[in-house]
Design a protein around this motif. Structure first.
Motif, PDB file in Angstrom:
ATOM      1  N   ASP B 360       0.831  -1.213   0.000  1.00  0.00           N
ATOM      2  CA  ASP B 360       0.000   0.000   0.000  1.00  0.00           C
ATOM      3  C   ASP B 360       0.860   1.255   0.000  1.00  0.00           C
ATOM      4  O   ASP B 360       0.588   2.215  -0.710  1.00  0.00           O
ATOM      5  CB  ASP B 360      -0.889   0.044   1.254  1.00  0.00           C
ATOM      6  CG  ASP B 360      -2.068  -0.892   1.110  1.00  0.00           C
ATOM      7  OD1 ASP B 360      -2.303  -1.355  -0.025  1.00  0.00           O
ATOM      8  OD2 ASP B 360      -2.735  -1.158   2.122  1.00  0.00           O
ATOM      9  N   ASN B 361       1.893   1.221   0.831  1.00  0.00           N
ATOM     10  CA  ASN B 361       2.790   2.371   0.920  1.00  0.00           C
ATOM     11  C   ASN B 361       3.435   2.669  -0.433  1.00  0.00           C
ATOM     12  O   ASN B 361       3.510   3.817  -0.856  1.00  0.00           O
ATOM     13  CB  ASN B 361       3.894   2.100   1.948  1.00  0.00           C
ATOM     14  CG  ASN B 361       3.516   2.587   3.335  1.00  0.00           C
ATOM     15  OD1 ASN B 361       3.521   3.775   3.599  1.00  0.00           O
ATOM     16  ND2 ASN B 361       3.166   1.663   4.210  1.00  0.00           N
ATOM     17  N   LEU B 362       3.896   1.603  -1.083  1.00  0.00           N
ATOM     18  CA  LEU B 362       4.546   1.794  -2.384  1.00  0.00           C
ATOM     19  C   LEU B 362       3.561   2.375  -3.396  1.00  0.00           C
ATOM     20  O   LEU B 362       3.882   3.291  -4.152  1.00  0.00           O
ATOM     21  CB  LEU B 362       5.100   0.462  -2.892  1.00  0.00           C
ATOM     22  CG  LEU B 362       6.388  -0.004  -2.219  1.00  0.00           C
ATOM     23  CD1 LEU B 362       6.651  -1.471  -2.529  1.00  0.00           C
ATOM     24  CD2 LEU B 362       7.559   0.853  -2.710  1.00  0.00           C
ATOM     25  N   ILE B 363       2.347   1.827  -3.369  1.00  0.00           N
ATOM     26  CA  ILE B 363       1.349   2.294  -4.338  1.00  0.00           C
ATOM     27  C   ILE B 363       1.019   3.766  -4.086  1.00  0.00           C
ATOM     28  O   ILE B 363       0.969   4.573  -5.010  1.00  0.00           O
ATOM     29  CB  ILE B 363       0.070   1.430  -4.256  1.00  0.00           C
ATOM     30  CG1 ILE B 363       0.395   0.019  -4.760  1.00  0.00           C
ATOM     31  CG2 ILE B 363      -1.052   2.041  -5.085  1.00  0.00           C
ATOM     32  CD1 ILE B 363      -0.708  -0.985  -4.511  1.00  0.00           C
ATOM     33  N   GLU B 364       0.855   4.091  -2.792  1.00  0.00           N
ATOM     34  CA  GLU B 364       0.528   5.472  -2.451  1.00  0.00           C
ATOM     35  C   GLU B 364       1.582   6.443  -2.966  1.00  0.00           C
ATOM     36  O   GLU B 364       1.273   7.495  -3.488  1.00  0.00           O
ATOM     37  CB  GLU B 364       0.447   5.611  -0.929  1.00  0.00           C
ATOM     38  CG  GLU B 364      -0.932   5.904  -0.399  1.00  0.00           C
ATOM     39  CD  GLU B 364      -0.978   5.613   1.087  1.00  0.00           C
ATOM     40  OE1 GLU B 364      -0.393   6.410   1.841  1.00  0.00           O
ATOM     41  OE2 GLU B 364      -1.553   4.573   1.470  1.00  0.00           O
ATOM     42  N   VAL B 365       2.844   6.056  -2.759  1.00  0.00           N
ATOM     43  CA  VAL B 365       3.934   6.955  -3.139  1.00  0.00           C
ATOM     44  C   VAL B 365       4.052   7.079  -4.654  1.00  0.00           C
ATOM     45  O   VAL B 365       4.320   8.153  -5.176  1.00  0.00           O
ATOM     46  CB  VAL B 365       5.270   6.467  -2.533  1.00  0.00           C
ATOM     47  CG1 VAL B 365       6.450   7.218  -3.119  1.00  0.00           C
ATOM     48  CG2 VAL B 365       5.240   6.629  -1.027  1.00  0.00           C
ATOM     49  N   TRP B 366       3.834   5.982  -5.369  1.00  0.00           N
ATOM     50  CA  TRP B 366       4.139   5.981  -6.797  1.00  0.00           C
ATOM     51  C   TRP B 366       2.933   6.112  -7.705  1.00  0.00           C
ATOM     52  O   TRP B 366       3.084   6.185  -8.921  1.00  0.00           O
ATOM     53  CB  TRP B 366       4.944   4.729  -7.165  1.00  0.00           C
ATOM     54  CG  TRP B 366       6.330   4.819  -6.591  1.00  0.00           C
ATOM     55  CD1 TRP B 366       6.751   4.241  -5.427  1.00  0.00           C
ATOM     56  CD2 TRP B 366       7.419   5.565  -7.108  1.00  0.00           C
ATOM     57  NE1 TRP B 366       8.044   4.581  -5.188  1.00  0.00           N
ATOM     58  CE2 TRP B 366       8.495   5.394  -6.209  1.00  0.00           C
ATOM     59  CE3 TRP B 366       7.602   6.366  -8.242  1.00  0.00           C
ATOM     60  CZ2 TRP B 366       9.732   6.013  -6.417  1.00  0.00           C
ATOM     61  CZ3 TRP B 366       8.836   6.963  -8.449  1.00  0.00           C
ATOM     62  CH2 TRP B 366       9.880   6.780  -7.538  1.00  0.00           C
ATOM     63  N   ARG B 367       1.738   6.139  -7.135  1.00  0.00           N
ATOM     64  CA  ARG B 367       0.541   6.209  -7.960  1.00  0.00           C
ATOM     65  C   ARG B 367       0.592   7.385  -8.936  1.00  0.00           C
ATOM     66  O   ARG B 367       0.376   7.250 -10.132  1.00  0.00           O
ATOM     67  CB  ARG B 367      -0.692   6.320  -7.077  1.00  0.00           C
ATOM     68  CG  ARG B 367      -1.952   6.248  -7.893  1.00  0.00           C
ATOM     69  CD  ARG B 367      -3.236   6.411  -7.090  1.00  0.00           C
ATOM     70  NE  ARG B 367      -3.030   6.587  -5.679  1.00  0.00           N
ATOM     71  CZ  ARG B 367      -3.649   5.869  -4.745  1.00  0.00           C
ATOM     72  NH1 ARG B 367      -4.475   4.915  -5.081  1.00  0.00           N
ATOM     73  NH2 ARG B 367      -3.445   6.122  -3.486  1.00  0.00           N
ATOM     74  N   GLU B 368       0.930   8.542  -8.402  1.00  0.00           N
ATOM     75  CA  GLU B 368       0.913   9.759  -9.220  1.00  0.00           C
ATOM     76  C   GLU B 368       2.095   9.819 -10.175  1.00  0.00           C
ATOM     77  O   GLU B 368       2.015  10.420 -11.227  1.00  0.00           O
ATOM     78  CB  GLU B 368       0.964  10.990  -8.313  1.00  0.00           C
ATOM     79  CG  GLU B 368      -0.170  11.054  -7.310  1.00  0.00           C
ATOM     80  CD  GLU B 368      -1.518  11.250  -8.002  1.00  0.00           C
ATOM     81  OE1 GLU B 368      -1.549  11.960  -9.014  1.00  0.00           O
ATOM     82  OE2 GLU B 368      -2.514  10.666  -7.534  1.00  0.00           O
ATOM     83  N   ALA B 369       3.191   9.221  -9.751  1.00  0.00           N
ATOM     84  CA  ALA B 369       4.438   9.402 -10.505  1.00  0.00           C
ATOM     85  C   ALA B 369       4.402   8.725 -11.855  1.00  0.00           C
ATOM     86  O   ALA B 369       3.603   7.841 -12.105  1.00  0.00           O
ATOM     87  CB  ALA B 369       5.611   8.855  -9.705  1.00  0.00           C
ATOM     88  N   GLY B 370       5.317   9.142 -12.708  1.00  0.00           N
ATOM     89  CA  GLY B 370       5.491   8.521 -14.010  1.00  0.00           C
ATOM     90  C   GLY B 370       4.334   8.875 -14.878  1.00  0.00           C
ATOM     91  O   GLY B 370       3.947   8.317 -15.796  1.00  0.00           O
TER      92      GLY B 370
END
Ligand SMILES: Nc1nc2c(ncn2[C@@H]2O[C@H](COP(=O)(O)OP(=O)(O)OP(=O)(O)O)[C@@H](O)[C@H]2O)c(=O)[nH]1
Ligand SMILES: [Mg+2]
Lengths: 282, 370
Positions: B360-370
């Protein structure tokens, strides 16, 4: 702290000496120094500073060319700090005086330089809860008129002690005791060599002050801690022995509003500074 | 415009010392300094605040790096704090930084009258700062290996590495949290976990933008400039060029040492401000002095230091300084984390709940990126 400094010349005679504190059995010491000087010259010290312990003293020595240098200091002193001071002294002497034809004749100006190197600053922090008499104690120590009303200290009040104790400049840090200032205590204690915990000798206050002893041990574990059983003139006062038992540190009686206590108090502080932490157990 | 500025140091022996003030006529007493210090201790640092003392409105500023120093401004009568707070913080940051680097007195009057400021550290600097604290850099390597780990275990590990009880995990992990590299979270009220959510890589990049700019603005040196860059990145054989991606675990390897160096140049403002200018193209010393709020000697010293580390080069004929390698810190999605989470779950090292929280943490951080 450096008690005295000696420089011995080629023929093991003393060409410079400076005594900051009274030196006990001086003749014996000088004879010892002369023998020591002879001895260390034959050893190859490589201009390193060495030391040896004699009773409560610690003797630092080194040789450079024809000269032997000796510091008499305390066992509780920080060795690396004294080695550093020795290097400074040797450098000044070798650079400016050893080059003269007869250094022992022309030592003017050297004294001031020695003072610069040897005189240290000692921080004495005065800690205790509000209204117990810390600021009064500070005024007493400084020989000033004693205020009779409680004018709470804000933060910290920092004053020098007019007397030098041996060769140390004493700086007194009178910390504010009001609860709101307790957030400052830890920071303000930093580097204190002696902490004086003042109580008003009431049972309630002394019990509370145990926490301060604890705080001091945590913040400045190397500091010498003493207790003061102040306001002994009041009927509610516990005896200094009792206060000392509760606090768990050597404790002395005081009536800070009575000027006749001044000399005694200065002696107590002097002793605390000279003994340092090293003697705490005795 | 504030009326006055002064710099105070709480010396451990002598107490409060007003080390510099402007204008020199302002009078300050021990009580005022005490009250300022007290208010600062109560409040959050690195954020200016107004204190009213004896009818004066004083704004003090300090930061974590200089806890015993504070810079104070006295506000003018009708001055609105909100309108100048940014300026005050910027000037304070600059003053504290200069206090550290300059042994002589700083030119307080000049800074004050010209409103010279230092900006807040940006993301690049915050990331690079991890490497300025050895225990944080060490912890980063460990977390890159583990990806997720209990705080308690990390604390033990850190103590054993540094061989001291004084080291504090909170302090060591703070730069990593500030940079957003890890998240620290309580899972199921039992285990405090440290999750790696970003990976970080420092390296030297070819300064393409600066070279492009040089071709337009200083065509006379662009060939020379290009050659300097080429010499570093792909010199003629048998020399090997710079290759930051060589894998190594040896902390003493030259490439690791170089990474630490690069991070230092990014983290420390005296270098970073120069790098920022030179990324836009070659500059003369005079131009740098005009653009950067530091004294000339400090800029010169920083330039020579970076030249010996081959960050920049100097074309003496034209009197121009330029980047030959652009220090960079990049952030990546730690793809390898997923594999590790799965392995740790299979080996029953972590519970399903913890594994899912990390995802969840990874998804939260990277959802917006890229
Ligand atoms: N009877 C008596 N009164 C004392 C004695 N020592 C101090 N006082 C009085 O106690 C009051 C408080 O003294 P201060 O020295 O100002 O107290 P303080 O510990 O500095 O207090 P804070 O600054 O608030 O922490 C004053 O009214 C002093 O006159 C003492 O030995 N006997
Ligand atoms: Mg007081």
């Amino acid at each position: 702290m450096i008690r005295s400094i000696y420089i011995l010349g080629e023929h093991n005679h003393i060409i410079y000496s400076k005594e900051y504190a009274k030196v006990e059995s001086k003749e014996a010491l000088i004879e010892f120094l002369i023998n020591l000087s002879q001895f260390i010259r034959t050893m190859d010290l490589n201009s390193k500073t060495e030391y040896m312990n004699i009773a409560m003293m610690r003797l630092f020595y080194t040789v450079r060319n024809k000269y032997a240098f000796v510091f008499i200091a305390d066992k509780s002193d920080d060795t690396s700090q004294l080695e550093e001071k020795m290097t400074q002294l040797v450098d000044v002497f070798m650079r400016e005086y050893a080059v003269l034809p007869d250094p022992s004749l022309k030592m003017d100006g050297f004294d001031a330089k020695v003072d610069e190197i040897a005189v240290t600053m000692v921080k004495v922090a005065i800690l205790g809860y509000a209204g117990v008499g810390k600021t009064t104690t500070l005024h007493l120590l400084r020989g000033e008129t004693l205020p009779l009303v409680h004018d709470p200290t804000i933060g910290v009040s920092i004053k020098k002690l007019p007397e030098e104790i041996s060769n140390a400049n004493i700086v007194l840090w009178d910390l504010a005791g009001q609860q709101r200032f307790s957030i400052l205590w830890g920071k303000m204690l930093a580097n204190a060599q002696v902490v004086v915990i003042v109580t008003d000798s009431t049972l309630e206050n002394v019990l509370k002050s145990k926490k301060l002893v604890q705080l001091v041990h945590e913040e400045v574990p190397d500091a010498k801690v003493i207790g003061i059983a102040n306001k002994q003139d009041l009927p509610t006062a516990l005896t200094p022995e009792r206060v000392g038992q509760i606090l768990g540190v050597p404790t002395y009686e005081l009536v800070a509003i009575d000027i006749s206590y001044r000399d005694r108090l200065i002696q107590i502080i002097r002793k605390a500074i000279l003994e340092g932490k090293g003697d705490a157990g005795n | 415009m504030p009326e006055a500025v002064f710099i105070v140091n709480l010396d451990e022996f002598q107490g409060f010392i007003v080390s510099q003030k402007y204008p020199p006529s302002i009078v300050l007493n021990e009580r005022v300094l005490n009250l300022i210090f007290y208010e600062l201790q109560k409040k959050k640092k690195e954020q200016a605040n107004v204190i009213e003392i004896d009818g004066m409105r004083i704004v003090p500023y300090t930061d974590e790096k200089h806890p015993m120093w504070f810079v104070c401004f006295i506000l003018g009568e009708n001055e609105q704090y909100n309108e100048i707070v940014e300026e005050i913080e910027g000037m304070s940051r600059l003053i504290l930084m200069l206090m550290e680097d300059i042994t002589e007195r700083i030119d307080l009057e000049y800074i004050f009258t010209n409103r010279l400021k230092l900006e807040k550290p940006n993301d690049e600097q915050i990331c690079a700062a991890i490497f300025s604290t050895p225990s944080s850099a060490l912890l980063l390597e460990k977390i890159e290996d583990e990806c997720l780990e209990r705080s308690a275990r990390l604390a033990l590990w850190l103590k054993s590495q540094i061989q001291s009880d004084d080291v504090d995990l909170r302090e060591a992990i703070m730069p990593l949290m500030k940079a957003g590299i890890v998240n620290v979270e309580m899972v199921a009220k039992t285990a405090e976990m440290v999750f790696l959510v970003k990976d970080i890589f420092t390296y030297r990049a070819p300064p393409t933008r600066a070279l492009q700019a040089a071709k337009e603005s200083h065509p006379q040196i662009s060939d020379w400039y290009e050659e300097q860059i080429r010499n570093f990145f792909s010199p003629p054989p048998p020399n090997k060029g710079y290759n930051p991606t060589i894998q190594t675990d040896n902390p003493n390897s030259p490439i690791m040492e170089d990474r630490a160096k690069i991070a230092k140049f990014l983290a420390e403002s005296k270098y970073y401000e120069i790098i920022k200018c030179l990324r836009e193209g070659p500059c003369s010393l005079d131009t740098l002095v005009r653009r950067i709020p530091f004294p000339k000697q400090l800029i010169e010293k920083a330039l020579f230091k970076m030249m010996t580390e081959r960050i920049i080069a100097n074309n003496e004929e034209e009197g121009l300084w330029m980047l030959i390698t652009d220090p960079r810190v990049d952030i990546f999605l730690p793809e390898f984390a997923l594999k590790l989470i799965v392995r740790k779950y299979k080996e029953k090292d972590v519970s399903k709940e913890i594994a899912l929280r990390h995802l969840d943490n990874l998804i939260e951080v990277w959802r917006e990126a890229g």
